[in-house]
Design a protein around this motif. Structure first.
Motif, PDB file in Angstrom:
ATOM      1  N   TYR A 142       0.830  -1.203   0.000  1.00  0.00           N
ATOM      2  CA  TYR A 142       0.000   0.000   0.000  1.00  0.00           C
ATOM      3  C   TYR A 142       0.864   1.253   0.000  1.00  0.00           C
ATOM      4  CZ  TYR A 142      -2.668   3.686   2.395  1.00  0.00           C
ATOM      5  OH  TYR A 142      -3.216   4.877   2.778  1.00  0.00           O
ATOM      6  N   TYR A 143       1.911   1.248   0.814  1.00  0.00           N
ATOM      7  CA  TYR A 143       2.818   2.395   0.890  1.00  0.00           C
ATOM      8  C   TYR A 143       3.480   2.648  -0.469  1.00  0.00           C
ATOM      9  CZ  TYR A 143       6.540   5.431   2.715  1.00  0.00           C
ATOM     10  OH  TYR A 143       7.380   6.487   2.944  1.00  0.00           O
ATOM     11  N   ARG A 144       3.920   1.567  -1.126  1.00  0.00           N
ATOM     12  CA  ARG A 144       4.572   1.722  -2.432  1.00  0.00           C
ATOM     13  C   ARG A 144       3.604   2.252  -3.481  1.00  0.00           C
ATOM     14  NH1 ARG A 144       7.007  -3.214  -0.951  1.00  0.00           N
ATOM     15  NH2 ARG A 144       5.664  -4.413  -2.358  1.00  0.00           N
ATOM     16  N   LEU A 145       2.351   1.784  -3.437  1.00  0.00           N
ATOM     17  CA  LEU A 145       1.339   2.281  -4.382  1.00  0.00           C
ATOM     18  C   LEU A 145       1.077   3.773  -4.156  1.00  0.00           C
ATOM     19  CD1 LEU A 145      -1.230  -0.668  -4.334  1.00  0.00           C
ATOM     20  CD2 LEU A 145       0.220   0.004  -6.257  1.00  0.00           C
ATOM     21  N   LEU A 146       0.981   4.156  -2.886  1.00  0.00           N
ATOM     22  CA  LEU A 146       0.801   5.571  -2.560  1.00  0.00           C
ATOM     23  C   LEU A 146       1.970   6.399  -3.104  1.00  0.00           C
ATOM     24  CD1 LEU A 146      -0.493   5.956   1.113  1.00  0.00           C
ATOM     25  CD2 LEU A 146      -1.619   6.679  -0.983  1.00  0.00           C
ATOM     26  N   LYS A 147       3.163   5.883  -2.914  1.00  0.00           N
ATOM     27  CA  LYS A 147       4.355   6.608  -3.350  1.00  0.00           C
ATOM     28  C   LYS A 147       4.368   6.771  -4.862  1.00  0.00           C
ATOM     29  CE  LYS A 147       9.288   6.836  -2.336  1.00  0.00           C
ATOM     30  NZ  LYS A 147      10.406   6.207  -1.594  1.00  0.00           N
ATOM     31  N   ASN A 148       3.952   5.749  -5.584  1.00  0.00           N
ATOM     32  CA  ASN A 148       3.892   5.837  -7.049  1.00  0.00           C
ATOM     33  C   ASN A 148       2.929   6.930  -7.498  1.00  0.00           C
ATOM     34  OD1 ASN A 148       5.727   3.782  -7.402  1.00  0.00           O
ATOM     35  ND2 ASN A 148       4.171   2.183  -7.639  1.00  0.00           N
ATOM     36  N   ILE A 149       1.782   7.018  -6.797  1.00  0.00           N
ATOM     37  CA  ILE A 149       0.791   8.043  -7.159  1.00  0.00           C
ATOM     38  C   ILE A 149       1.321   9.438  -6.824  1.00  0.00           C
ATOM     39  CG2 ILE A 149      -1.517   8.948  -6.671  1.00  0.00           C
ATOM     40  CD1 ILE A 149      -2.389   6.060  -6.114  1.00  0.00           C
ATOM     41  N   VAL A 150       1.878   9.579  -5.625  1.00  0.00           N
ATOM     42  CA  VAL A 150       2.385  10.886  -5.186  1.00  0.00           C
ATOM     43  C   VAL A 150       3.491  11.389  -6.111  1.00  0.00           C
ATOM     44  CG1 VAL A 150       3.646  12.062  -3.346  1.00  0.00           C
ATOM     45  CG2 VAL A 150       1.723  10.582  -2.771  1.00  0.00           C
ATOM     46  N   GLN A 151       4.344  10.507  -6.587  1.00  0.00           N
ATOM     47  CA  GLN A 151       5.477  10.908  -7.423  1.00  0.00           C
ATOM     48  C   GLN A 151       5.154  10.944  -8.914  1.00  0.00           C
ATOM     49  OE1 GLN A 151       8.653   8.220  -6.288  1.00  0.00           O
ATOM     50  NE2 GLN A 151       9.116   9.380  -4.428  1.00  0.00           N
ATOM     51  N   SER A 152       3.922  10.610  -9.252  1.00  0.00           N
ATOM     52  CA  SER A 152       3.532  10.646 -10.659  1.00  0.00           C
ATOM     53  C   SER A 152       3.554  12.084 -11.181  1.00  0.00           C
ATOM     54  CB  SER A 152       2.121  10.070 -10.817  1.00  0.00           C
ATOM     55  OG  SER A 152       1.632  10.317 -12.123  1.00  0.00           O
ATOM     56  N   PRO A 153       4.033  12.286 -12.421  1.00  0.00           N
ATOM     57  CA  PRO A 153       4.061  13.637 -12.999  1.00  0.00           C
ATOM     58  C   PRO A 153       2.668  14.147 -13.361  1.00  0.00           C
ATOM     59  CG  PRO A 153       4.775  12.021 -14.610  1.00  0.00           C
ATOM     60  CD  PRO A 153       4.646  11.292 -13.322  1.00  0.00           C
ATOM     61  N   HIS A 154       1.707  13.256 -13.390  1.00  0.00           N
ATOM     62  CA  HIS A 154       0.327  13.637 -13.747  1.00  0.00           C
ATOM     63  C   HIS A 154      -0.417  14.058 -12.479  1.00  0.00           C
ATOM     64  CE1 HIS A 154       1.243  11.896 -17.625  1.00  0.00           C
ATOM     65  NE2 HIS A 154       1.551  10.745 -17.033  1.00  0.00           N
ATOM     66  N   SER A 155      -0.748  15.318 -12.394  1.00  0.00           N
ATOM     67  CA  SER A 155      -1.355  15.858 -11.171  1.00  0.00           C
ATOM     68  C   SER A 155      -2.870  15.715 -11.117  1.00  0.00           C
ATOM     69  CB  SER A 155      -0.987  17.343 -11.022  1.00  0.00           C
ATOM     70  OG  SER A 155      -1.449  18.078 -12.140  1.00  0.00           O
ATOM     71  N   ASP A 156      -3.506  15.492 -12.276  1.00  0.00           N
ATOM     72  CA  ASP A 156      -4.962  15.381 -12.312  1.00  0.00           C
ATOM     73  C   ASP A 156      -5.437  14.203 -11.456  1.00  0.00           C
ATOM     74  OD1 ASP A 156      -4.932  17.477 -14.020  1.00  0.00           O
ATOM     75  OD2 ASP A 156      -5.270  16.301 -15.840  1.00  0.00           O
ATOM     76  N   PHE A 157      -6.370  14.483 -10.579  1.00  0.00           N
ATOM     77  CA  PHE A 157      -7.020  13.467  -9.744  1.00  0.00           C
ATOM     78  C   PHE A 157      -6.060  12.764  -8.775  1.00  0.00           C
ATOM     79  CE2 PHE A 157      -9.266  13.418 -13.915  1.00  0.00           C
ATOM     80  CZ  PHE A 157     -10.416  14.077 -13.502  1.00  0.00           C
ATOM     81  N   LYS A 158      -4.906  13.349  -8.517  1.00  0.00           N
ATOM     82  CA  LYS A 158      -3.923  12.705  -7.642  1.00  0.00           C
ATOM     83  C   LYS A 158      -4.482  12.529  -6.228  1.00  0.00           C
ATOM     84  CE  LYS A 158       0.453  13.567  -8.281  1.00  0.00           C
ATOM     85  NZ  LYS A 158       1.817  14.186  -8.279  1.00  0.00           N
ATOM     86  N   ILE A 159      -5.062  13.586  -5.681  1.00  0.00           N
ATOM     87  CA  ILE A 159      -5.590  13.505  -4.320  1.00  0.00           C
ATOM     88  C   ILE A 159      -6.767  12.550  -4.251  1.00  0.00           C
ATOM     89  CG2 ILE A 159      -7.186  15.473  -4.520  1.00  0.00           C
ATOM     90  CD1 ILE A 159      -5.039  14.563  -1.441  1.00  0.00           C
ATOM     91  N   ASP A 160      -7.581  12.507  -5.316  1.00  0.00           N
ATOM     92  CA  ASP A 160      -8.713  11.574  -5.344  1.00  0.00           C
ATOM     93  C   ASP A 160      -8.220  10.133  -5.400  1.00  0.00           C
ATOM     94  OD1 ASP A 160     -10.892  13.480  -5.402  1.00  0.00           O
ATOM     95  OD2 ASP A 160     -10.221  13.990  -7.414  1.00  0.00           O
ATOM     96  N   ALA A 161      -7.159   9.909  -6.154  1.00  0.00           N
ATOM     97  CA  ALA A 161      -6.607   8.556  -6.273  1.00  0.00           C
ATOM     98  C   ALA A 161      -6.099   8.048  -4.927  1.00  0.00           C
ATOM     99  CB  ALA A 161      -5.484   8.543  -7.314  1.00  0.00           C
ATOM    100  N   VAL A 162      -5.347   8.889  -4.193  1.00  0.00           N
ATOM    101  CA  VAL A 162      -4.822   8.432  -2.902  1.00  0.00           C
ATOM    102  C   VAL A 162      -5.943   8.293  -1.877  1.00  0.00           C
ATOM    103  CG1 VAL A 162      -2.526   9.386  -3.308  1.00  0.00           C
ATOM    104  CG2 VAL A 162      -4.219  10.762  -2.112  1.00  0.00           C
ATOM    105  N   ARG A 163      -6.970   9.103  -1.994  1.00  0.00           N
ATOM    106  CA  ARG A 163      -8.102   8.999  -1.075  1.00  0.00           C
ATOM    107  C   ARG A 163      -8.810   7.654  -1.249  1.00  0.00           C
ATOM    108  NH1 ARG A 163     -10.691  13.255  -2.537  1.00  0.00           N
ATOM    109  NH2 ARG A 163      -9.873  14.641  -0.919  1.00  0.00           N
ATOM    110  N   HIS A 164      -9.106   7.293  -2.494  1.00  0.00           N
ATOM    111  CA  HIS A 164      -9.793   6.026  -2.745  1.00  0.00           C
ATOM    112  C   HIS A 164      -8.909   4.831  -2.397  1.00  0.00           C
ATOM    113  CE1 HIS A 164     -13.441   7.653  -4.424  1.00  0.00           C
ATOM    114  NE2 HIS A 164     -12.760   8.405  -5.282  1.00  0.00           N
ATOM    115  N   LEU A 165      -7.619   4.941  -2.674  1.00  0.00           N
ATOM    116  CA  LEU A 165      -6.699   3.857  -2.338  1.00  0.00           C
ATOM    117  C   LEU A 165      -6.632   3.656  -0.827  1.00  0.00           C
ATOM    118  CD1 LEU A 165      -4.538   1.784  -3.083  1.00  0.00           C
ATOM    119  CD2 LEU A 165      -2.855   3.637  -3.095  1.00  0.00           C
ATOM    120  N   THR A 166      -6.584   4.762  -0.082  1.00  0.00           N
ATOM    121  CA  THR A 166      -6.512   4.684   1.370  1.00  0.00           C
ATOM    122  C   THR A 166      -7.772   4.068   1.960  1.00  0.00           C
ATOM    123  OG1 THR A 166      -5.097   6.643   1.429  1.00  0.00           O
ATOM    124  CG2 THR A 166      -6.164   6.012   3.489  1.00  0.00           C
ATOM    125  N   LEU A 167      -8.931   4.522   1.496  1.00  0.00           N
ATOM    126  CA  LEU A 167     -10.184   3.979   2.006  1.00  0.00           C
ATOM    127  C   LEU A 167     -10.319   2.502   1.650  1.00  0.00           C
ATOM    128  CD1 LEU A 167     -12.744   4.636   3.544  1.00  0.00           C
ATOM    129  CD2 LEU A 167     -13.819   5.286   1.391  1.00  0.00           C
TER     130      LEU A 167
END
Length: 315
Positions: free
Chosen positions: A164-189
């Motif tokens: 889970y931590y690695r998946l979060l890190k991949n999203i956070v470090q992605s150059p694509h900023s669109d929907f980044k916060i939504d992606a980590v929110r759904h992944l966390t839940l």
């Protein structure tokens, strides 16, 4: 008479004003900000900390209780520790995850030299978006379960939170900023539901083995809810519909401690955390705990700790 009413009105307004103006700044936040690069965060909503030891309280406010206004999940990969959250003690033995929710008071009591882990830190608004308004009361049950059962010990599933931590890190470090916060929110839940639901055994409640255990458990629950305003044993005895003498006897027999000392521990631990973790004035903390005056508050604190609130704040 009119003068007395004016003085009383001024006192009430002044006290309400002080309570409203409690702008709390948490000192440990600066430490988190310092050690978290932009590549490991989404603003202050979600921060990934590779070395959880870097945010140990002793490196920010010393070896004392501290209070946080963000939630965090600490993934321990190695070592052992003894952690206290809201006066409940937890024994940590890696691999494990411990969750600390916003508003809780924490204290790291002991730890081994090889203690090692990573931390996921989430803002209040981020966690609010996770636990509000989804599937009726289900997320509320999950949130309550995480408060009551913050420790998840691993066995064969020990790599789940690391993944889970690695998946979060991949999203956070992605150059694509669109929907980044939504992606980590759904992944966390999804993570909390898919894994923690099973571990937390939501909705379960185990009663004490006898009447005394039930009284003691109910007493602790009442203290955790009311200690910021109520410090008298009689108040809690009334809550349990028993006499103060009977409550005191039961608490002594079950825990070996007096009821008043347990209440005192809750109060003093929280006061210490506010003195060292926040910028609240001594007067504001006195009001927060419903003391009749700052003088009474100071005498109470000094009687228990041997120093004044001002002296303690300087340690």
């Amino acid at each position: 008479v009119s003068l007395c009413y004016c003085v009383l009105f001024w006192y009430i307004c002044n006290k309400i004003s002080r309570m409203k103006n409690q702008i709390v700044s948490y000192k440990w936040r600066n430490r988190i900000d310092e050690i978290t690069p932009e590549s490991s965060r989404i603003g202050m909503d979600l921060l990934l900390i590779e070395d959880a030891n870097a945010i140990r309280a002793e490196r920010v406010i010393g070896k004392e209780p501290f209070k946080i206004d963000m939630s965090m999940a600490i993934i321990y990969d190695r070592g052992e520790a003894e952690f206290k959250i809201d006066m409940h003690t937890y024994q940590i033995k890696a691999p494990t995850v411990i969750t600390i929710m916003a508003g809780q008071t924490c204290e790291l009591i002991n730890y081994s030299n090889d203690l090692q882990g990573r931390a996921i830190v989430m803002s209040g608004s981020f966690t609010d978006s996770l636990f509000v308004g989804v599937e009726g009361g289900y997320t509320h049950k999950l949130y309550s379960s995480m408060i009551n059962n913050p420790l998840i010990n691993f066995d064969k599933d020990q790599n789940v939170f690391s993944l889970y931590y690695r998946l979060l890190k991949n999203i956070v470090q992605s150059p694509h900023s669109d929907f980044k916060i939504d992606a980590v929110r759904h992944l966390t839940l999804a993570m909390f539901y898919g894994y923690s639901h099973m571990k937390h055994n939501m909705g379960s409640y185990v009663k004490g083995t006898n009447r005394q255990d039930d009284i003691y458990s109910t007493f602790l629950d009442a203290v955790s809810k009311h200690y910021k305003k109520e410090r008298e044993v009689g108040f809690y005895a009334d809550k349990l519909c028993i006499t103060p003498k009977h409550l005191s006897q039961v608490v002594k027999e079950v825990s070996g401690r007096t009821a008043s000392s347990i209440i005192e521990d809750y109060v003093i631990t929280e006061i210490k955390a506010l003195l060292l973790s926040t910028n609240m004035t001594i007067m504001q903390i006195s009001d927060y705990f419903n003391f009749p005056s700052q003088s009474v508050f100071g005498k109470y604190f000094k009687r228990v700790t041997g120093m004044s609130p001002k002296e303690y704040r300087k340690i």
